[in-house]
Design an enzyme around this catalytic site. Structure first.
Site, PDB file in Angstrom:
ATOM      1  N   ASP A 101       8.843   2.168  31.227  1.00 48.30           N
ATOM      2  CA  ASP A 101       9.009   3.615  31.382  1.00 48.30           C
ATOM      3  C   ASP A 101      10.290   3.939  32.147  1.00 48.30           C
ATOM      4  O   ASP A 101      10.715   3.189  33.021  1.00 48.30           O
ATOM      5  CB  ASP A 101       7.797   4.202  32.120  1.00 48.30           C
ATOM      6  CG  ASP A 101       6.546   4.170  31.245  1.00 48.30           C
ATOM      7  OD1 ASP A 101       6.656   3.693  30.107  1.00 48.30           O
ATOM      8  OD2 ASP A 101       5.489   4.614  31.708  1.00 48.30           O
ATOM      9  N   CYS A 146       6.483  -1.928  32.422  1.00 50.19           N
ATOM     10  CA  CYS A 146       5.916  -1.019  31.409  1.00 50.19           C
ATOM     11  C   CYS A 146       7.012  -0.403  30.546  1.00 50.19           C
ATOM     12  O   CYS A 146       6.726   0.165  29.496  1.00 50.19           O
ATOM     13  CB  CYS A 146       5.092   0.081  32.072  1.00 50.19           C
ATOM     14  SG  CYS A 146       6.059   1.169  33.122  1.00 50.19           S
ATOM     15  N   CYS A 158       4.483   7.095  30.479  1.00 45.00           N
ATOM     16  CA  CYS A 158       3.051   7.338  30.346  1.00 45.00           C
ATOM     17  C   CYS A 158       2.660   8.690  30.931  1.00 45.00           C
ATOM     18  O   CYS A 158       3.469   9.357  31.582  1.00 45.00           O
ATOM     19  CB  CYS A 158       2.286   6.232  31.062  1.00 45.00           C
ATOM     20  SG  CYS A 158       2.418   6.373  32.853  1.00 45.00           S
ATOM     21  N   CYS A 207       3.579   4.294  38.827  1.00 42.66           N
ATOM     22  CA  CYS A 207       4.209   5.462  38.205  1.00 42.66           C
ATOM     23  C   CYS A 207       4.691   6.427  39.286  1.00 42.66           C
ATOM     24  O   CYS A 207       5.759   7.024  39.163  1.00 42.66           O
ATOM     25  CB  CYS A 207       3.243   6.173  37.267  1.00 42.66           C
ATOM     26  SG  CYS A 207       2.233   5.077  36.243  1.00 42.66           S
TER      27      CYS A 207
HETATM   28 FE1  FES Z   1       4.603   2.500  34.006  1.00 40.14          FE
HETATM   29 FE2  FES Z   1       3.291   4.735  34.059  1.00 40.14          FE
HETATM   30  S1  FES Z   1       2.683   2.884  33.082  1.00 40.14           S
HETATM   31  S2  FES Z   1       5.289   4.387  34.738  1.00 40.14           S
END
Ligand code: FES
Length: 142
Positions: free
Chosen positions: A38, A36, A61, A105
């Protein structure tokens, strides 16, 4: 409610606790999820083996922000070894659950804390069992 987030997630996302940086931290951990994209950073101020202060910066996110926020609350004032035993499951429980697609996450939050503690141990030449940090090597695949 958006994506079925709990009110705890919405609360920590809209009003995150302990956001920011600590200058010259005793430990800093940065982890990311390759899928993702992040990124999460945790800063620790440690005095006599107790986490006196903790701050986070998360580029990610809503769940990543909520999990880092609650994770800082869960470890603030705790002993370093207690922070190390914080699991992503405990983070999810404290948030009254996360959607399945958002569990990773919370893993990021556990990893960021572990990475920050590892940095503290390394900086202070504190011996540790490398096994405690195996989670840090498991992230890149997904
Ligand atoms: Fe990857 Fe939240 S979508 S950390």
């Amino acid at each position: 409610m958006a994506m079925g987030y709990s009110k705890e997630v919405m609360d920590h996302f809209t009003n995150p606790r302990n956001v920011g940086e600590i200058e010259n931290p005793d430990g800093m951990g940065e982890v990311g999820n390759a899928k993702c994209g992040d990124i999460m950073r945790i800063y620790l101020r440690i005095v006599e083996d107790v986490i006196e202060d903790v701050k986070f910066m998360t580029f990610g996110c809503a769940s990543a922000i909520a999990t880092s926020s609650i994770a800082t609350e869960l470890i603030k004032g705790k002993k370093v070894e207690d922070a190390l035993s914080l699991t992503n499951k405990a983070v999810v429980e404290a948030l009254s659950d996360l959607p399945a697609s958002k569990i990773h996450c919370s893993v990021l939050a556990e990893q960021a804390i572990k990475a920050a503690v590892k940095d503290y141990y390394d900086k202070n030449s504190i011996a540790y069992d490398a096994e405690i940090f195996t989670l840090l090597n498991e992230e890149h695949s997904h």
